[in-house]
Write a protein that holds these residues in place. Structure first.
Motif, PDB file in Angstrom:
ATOM      1  N   VAL A  25       0.847  -1.201   0.000  1.00 27.61           N
ATOM      2  CA  VAL A  25       0.000   0.000   0.000  1.00 27.61           C
ATOM      3  C   VAL A  25       0.878   1.244   0.000  1.00 27.61           C
ATOM      4  CG1 VAL A  25      -1.646   1.348   1.352  1.00 27.61           C
ATOM      5  CG2 VAL A  25      -1.982  -1.113   1.074  1.00 27.61           C
ATOM      6  N   ARG A  26       1.926   1.209   0.810  1.00 31.79           N
ATOM      7  CA  ARG A  26       2.850   2.337   0.861  1.00 31.79           C
ATOM      8  C   ARG A  26       3.468   2.590  -0.522  1.00 31.79           C
ATOM      9  NH1 ARG A  26       6.366   4.511   5.003  1.00 31.79           N
ATOM     10  NH2 ARG A  26       8.138   5.544   4.027  1.00 31.79           N
ATOM     11  N   ARG A  27       3.932   1.514  -1.170  1.00 36.23           N
ATOM     12  CA  ARG A  27       4.568   1.663  -2.480  1.00 36.23           C
ATOM     13  C   ARG A  27       3.596   2.247  -3.500  1.00 36.23           C
ATOM     14  NH1 ARG A  27       4.743  -0.525  -7.257  1.00 36.23           N
ATOM     15  NH2 ARG A  27       3.167  -2.096  -6.748  1.00 36.23           N
ATOM     16  N   LEU A  28       2.390   1.716  -3.535  1.00 35.12           N
ATOM     17  CA  LEU A  28       1.407   2.187  -4.500  1.00 35.12           C
ATOM     18  C   LEU A  28       1.018   3.633  -4.250  1.00 35.12           C
ATOM     19  CD1 LEU A  28      -0.897  -0.956  -4.730  1.00 35.12           C
ATOM     20  CD2 LEU A  28       0.569  -0.042  -6.543  1.00 35.12           C
ATOM     21  N   ARG A  29       0.838   3.971  -3.005  1.00 35.89           N
ATOM     22  CA  ARG A  29       0.427   5.341  -2.692  1.00 35.89           C
ATOM     23  C   ARG A  29       1.506   6.357  -3.044  1.00 35.89           C
ATOM     24  NH1 ARG A  29      -3.559   7.034   1.766  1.00 35.89           N
ATOM     25  NH2 ARG A  29      -5.347   5.783   1.220  1.00 35.89           N
ATOM     26  N   GLN A  30       2.722   6.085  -2.647  1.00 34.05           N
ATOM     27  CA  GLN A  30       3.758   7.075  -2.916  1.00 34.05           C
ATOM     28  C   GLN A  30       4.075   7.160  -4.410  1.00 34.05           C
ATOM     29  OE1 GLN A  30       7.030   5.999  -0.399  1.00 34.05           O
ATOM     30  NE2 GLN A  30       7.868   4.498  -1.825  1.00 34.05           N
ATOM     31  N   SER A  31       3.769   6.094  -5.165  1.00 36.93           N
ATOM     32  CA  SER A  31       3.994   6.134  -6.613  1.00 36.93           C
ATOM     33  C   SER A  31       3.043   7.103  -7.303  1.00 36.93           C
ATOM     34  CB  SER A  31       3.827   4.735  -7.213  1.00 36.93           C
ATOM     35  OG  SER A  31       2.454   4.336  -7.224  1.00 36.93           O
ATOM     36  N   ARG A  32       1.930   7.444  -6.656  1.00 39.07           N
ATOM     37  CA  ARG A  32       0.958   8.380  -7.235  1.00 39.07           C
ATOM     38  C   ARG A  32       1.308   9.838  -6.943  1.00 39.07           C
ATOM     39  NH1 ARG A  32      -3.826   5.494  -8.336  1.00 39.07           N
ATOM     40  NH2 ARG A  32      -3.195   3.355  -8.826  1.00 39.07           N
ATOM     41  N   VAL A  33       2.236  10.064  -6.044  1.00 37.41           N
ATOM     42  CA  VAL A  33       2.610  11.432  -5.668  1.00 37.41           C
ATOM     43  C   VAL A  33       3.649  11.960  -6.655  1.00 37.41           C
ATOM     44  CG1 VAL A  33       3.559  12.913  -3.851  1.00 37.41           C
ATOM     45  CG2 VAL A  33       2.192  10.890  -3.241  1.00 37.41           C
ATOM     46  N   PRO A  34       3.429  13.110  -7.292  1.00 38.06           N
ATOM     47  CA  PRO A  34       4.393  13.620  -8.253  1.00 38.06           C
ATOM     48  C   PRO A  34       5.822  13.722  -7.710  1.00 38.06           C
ATOM     49  CG  PRO A  34       2.363  14.836  -8.469  1.00 38.06           C
ATOM     50  CD  PRO A  34       2.194  13.923  -7.278  1.00 38.06           C
ATOM     51  N   GLN A  35       5.979  14.030  -6.447  1.00 37.72           N
ATOM     52  CA  GLN A  35       7.311  14.100  -5.872  1.00 37.72           C
ATOM     53  C   GLN A  35       7.896  12.727  -5.560  1.00 37.72           C
ATOM     54  OE1 GLN A  35       7.571  16.820  -2.554  1.00 37.72           O
ATOM     55  NE2 GLN A  35       7.631  18.593  -3.920  1.00 37.72           N
ATOM     56  N   GLY A  36       7.088  11.683  -5.680  1.00 38.59           N
ATOM     57  CA  GLY A  36       7.600  10.332  -5.532  1.00 38.59           C
ATOM     58  C   GLY A  36       7.852   9.885  -4.111  1.00 38.59           C
ATOM     59  N   ARG A  37       7.291  10.571  -3.142  1.00 37.21           N
ATOM     60  CA  ARG A  37       7.473  10.171  -1.742  1.00 37.21           C
ATOM     61  C   ARG A  37       6.252  10.552  -0.932  1.00 37.21           C
ATOM     62  NH1 ARG A  37       8.508  14.177   2.036  1.00 37.21           N
ATOM     63  NH2 ARG A  37       9.147  16.224   1.251  1.00 37.21           N
ATOM     64  N   LEU A  38       6.118   9.910   0.218  1.00 36.27           N
ATOM     65  CA  LEU A  38       5.102  10.304   1.180  1.00 36.27           C
ATOM     66  C   LEU A  38       5.587  11.525   1.943  1.00 36.27           C
ATOM     67  CD1 LEU A  38       4.200   6.787   2.622  1.00 36.27           C
ATOM     68  CD2 LEU A  38       2.954   8.066   0.876  1.00 36.27           C
ATOM     69  N   GLY A  39       4.636  12.296   2.437  1.00 32.85           N
ATOM     70  CA  GLY A  39       4.997  13.442   3.265  1.00 32.85           C
ATOM     71  C   GLY A  39       5.322  13.016   4.688  1.00 32.85           C
ATOM     72  N   THR A  40       5.937  13.926   5.434  1.00 31.35           N
ATOM     73  CA  THR A  40       6.291  13.672   6.823  1.00 31.35           C
ATOM     74  C   THR A  40       5.583  14.674   7.724  1.00 31.35           C
ATOM     75  OG1 THR A  40       8.190  15.181   6.835  1.00 31.35           O
ATOM     76  CG2 THR A  40       8.577  12.909   6.085  1.00 31.35           C
ATOM     77  N   ALA A  41       5.554  14.351   9.002  1.00 27.83           N
ATOM     78  CA  ALA A  41       4.993  15.292   9.971  1.00 27.83           C
ATOM     79  C   ALA A  41       5.781  16.592   9.959  1.00 27.83           C
ATOM     80  CB  ALA A  41       5.016  14.661  11.363  1.00 27.83           C
ATOM     81  N   GLU A  42       7.070  16.503   9.700  1.00 28.63           N
ATOM     82  CA  GLU A  42       7.905  17.710   9.641  1.00 28.63           C
ATOM     83  C   GLU A  42       7.513  18.610   8.469  1.00 28.63           C
ATOM     84  OE1 GLU A  42       9.749  14.859  12.262  1.00 28.63           O
ATOM     85  OE2 GLU A  42       9.020  14.622  10.193  1.00 28.63           O
ATOM     86  N   ASP A  43       7.124  17.999   7.332  1.00 29.80           N
ATOM     87  CA  ASP A  43       6.644  18.804   6.199  1.00 29.80           C
ATOM     88  C   ASP A  43       5.434  19.638   6.605  1.00 29.80           C
ATOM     89  OD1 ASP A  43       8.500  17.842   4.265  1.00 29.80           O
ATOM     90  OD2 ASP A  43       7.269  16.060   3.929  1.00 29.80           O
ATOM     91  N   VAL A  44       4.526  19.012   7.347  1.00 32.27           N
ATOM     92  CA  VAL A  44       3.315  19.714   7.786  1.00 32.27           C
ATOM     93  C   VAL A  44       3.667  20.797   8.805  1.00 32.27           C
ATOM     94  CG1 VAL A  44       1.060  19.469   8.878  1.00 32.27           C
ATOM     95  CG2 VAL A  44       1.914  17.663   7.364  1.00 32.27           C
ATOM     96  N   ALA A  45       4.515  20.467   9.766  1.00 35.05           N
ATOM     97  CA  ALA A  45       4.904  21.425  10.799  1.00 35.05           C
ATOM     98  C   ALA A  45       5.594  22.640  10.191  1.00 35.05           C
ATOM     99  CB  ALA A  45       5.808  20.749  11.832  1.00 35.05           C
ATOM    100  N   ASP A  46       6.434  22.421   9.199  1.00 37.78           N
ATOM    101  CA  ASP A  46       7.117  23.544   8.543  1.00 37.78           C
ATOM    102  C   ASP A  46       6.112  24.507   7.918  1.00 37.78           C
ATOM    103  OD1 ASP A  46       9.683  22.705   9.193  1.00 37.78           O
ATOM    104  OD2 ASP A  46      10.015  21.674   7.284  1.00 37.78           O
TER     105      ASP A  46
END
Length: 268
Positions: A197-218
């Motif tokens: 599920v992780r692989r499939l989901r992050q493959s749909r993101v143009p940046q090619g990765r999942l976000g992090t809590a730090e991305d949101v906090a920033d």
């Protein structure tokens, strides 16, 4: 007399775990003293033990007006920042979703944002202003199947943010919203425990990765800062671009990939 903190006081709801805890840590790093609110007292105590005097833990139920009013009254001074992060997920098909699940999602996510926002804004206005950042979701921007009450409650937060910004902007309070996308943190931990599920989901993101809590906090701390001083009433999607991918998977003939004067001449 209370101790002065470089950036003043901040209130972070849902601060005990996940994204809320990361926001709290970053706010402390940025010079805030944080009133960390959550219903999980043990998690708050652990966070406060780590952060020391910069973190003041308080058990608060954001869906209970009396609890919210008492917590706001106990603040030693008006906060400079409020982060309405507390949230709960109740997923399932609408046809079979229990009404109790609908109510608790709306009460915590949407009503909680309203109750805390109103109470804190009143103190901010008395003190001359402040910044509020509400937490929505990309589910509040684009509906997803079987998301139960979560989508509706988060969409409500987007519009509530706009409403708050309009009413409180003239009083010096900026209000914005962050809409996290596929974030590998907090309530999503169970989703990404499955490697496929992780692989499939992050493959749909143009940046090619999942976000992090730090991305949101920033993003939250940016919207709280003077650099965002002319930004209000906006919803910022922290999603790696995934909300803009609706046409990426649509079938498309290669012949239309070059459309223009030169392409027209080539087809003559």
């Amino acid at each position: 007399m209370t101790q002065a903190w470089a950036a003043g006081w901040a209130v972070v709801t849902g601060a005990g775990n996940g994204i809320g805890a990361v926001i709290t840590r970053l706010a402390v790093k940025e010079g805030y003293r944080v009133a960390a609110w959550d219903v999980d007292g043990a998690a708050l105590d652990a966070l406060a033990a780590d952060l020391g005097a910069a973190c003041v833990p308080t058990v608060v139920d954001v869906s209970d007006e009396d609890s919210v009013v008492a917590a706001v009254a106990a603040l030693p001074e008006a906060p400079q920042l409020l982060v309405n992060n507390a949230g709960i997920a109740r997923f399932g098909p609408l046809l079979t979703l229990p009404a109790a699940d609908w109510r608790i999602a709306v009460e915590v996510n949407l009503t909680g944002t309203f109750l805390v926002g109103r109470a804190v804004a009143a103190r901010m206005i008395e003190a001359g202003g402040g910044a509020i950042v509400n937490m929505a979701s990309i589910n509040g921007i684009a509906a997803a199947p079987n998301a139960g009450a979560y989508t509706a409650s988060k969409a409500g937060i987007v519009k509530l943010t706009e409403h708050m910004a309009l009413e409180w902007g003239p009083e010096g309070v900026r209000v914005n919203c962050v809409a996290p996308g596929l974030i590998n943190a907090g309530m999503s931990d169970a989703i990404y425990a499955d490697p496929e599920v992780r692989r499939l989901r992050q493959s749909r993101v143009p940046q090619g990765r999942l976000g992090t809590a730090e991305d949101v906090a920033d993003a939250v701390l940016f919207l709280a800062s003077a650099k965002a001083g002319y930004i209000s009433g906006q919803t910022i999607a922290v999603d790696g671009g995934i909300t803009k991918t609706a046409l990426m998977s649509m079938p498309r003939p290669r012949s239309v990939d070059s459309v223009g004067l030169d392409a027209a001449r080539e087809s003559d």
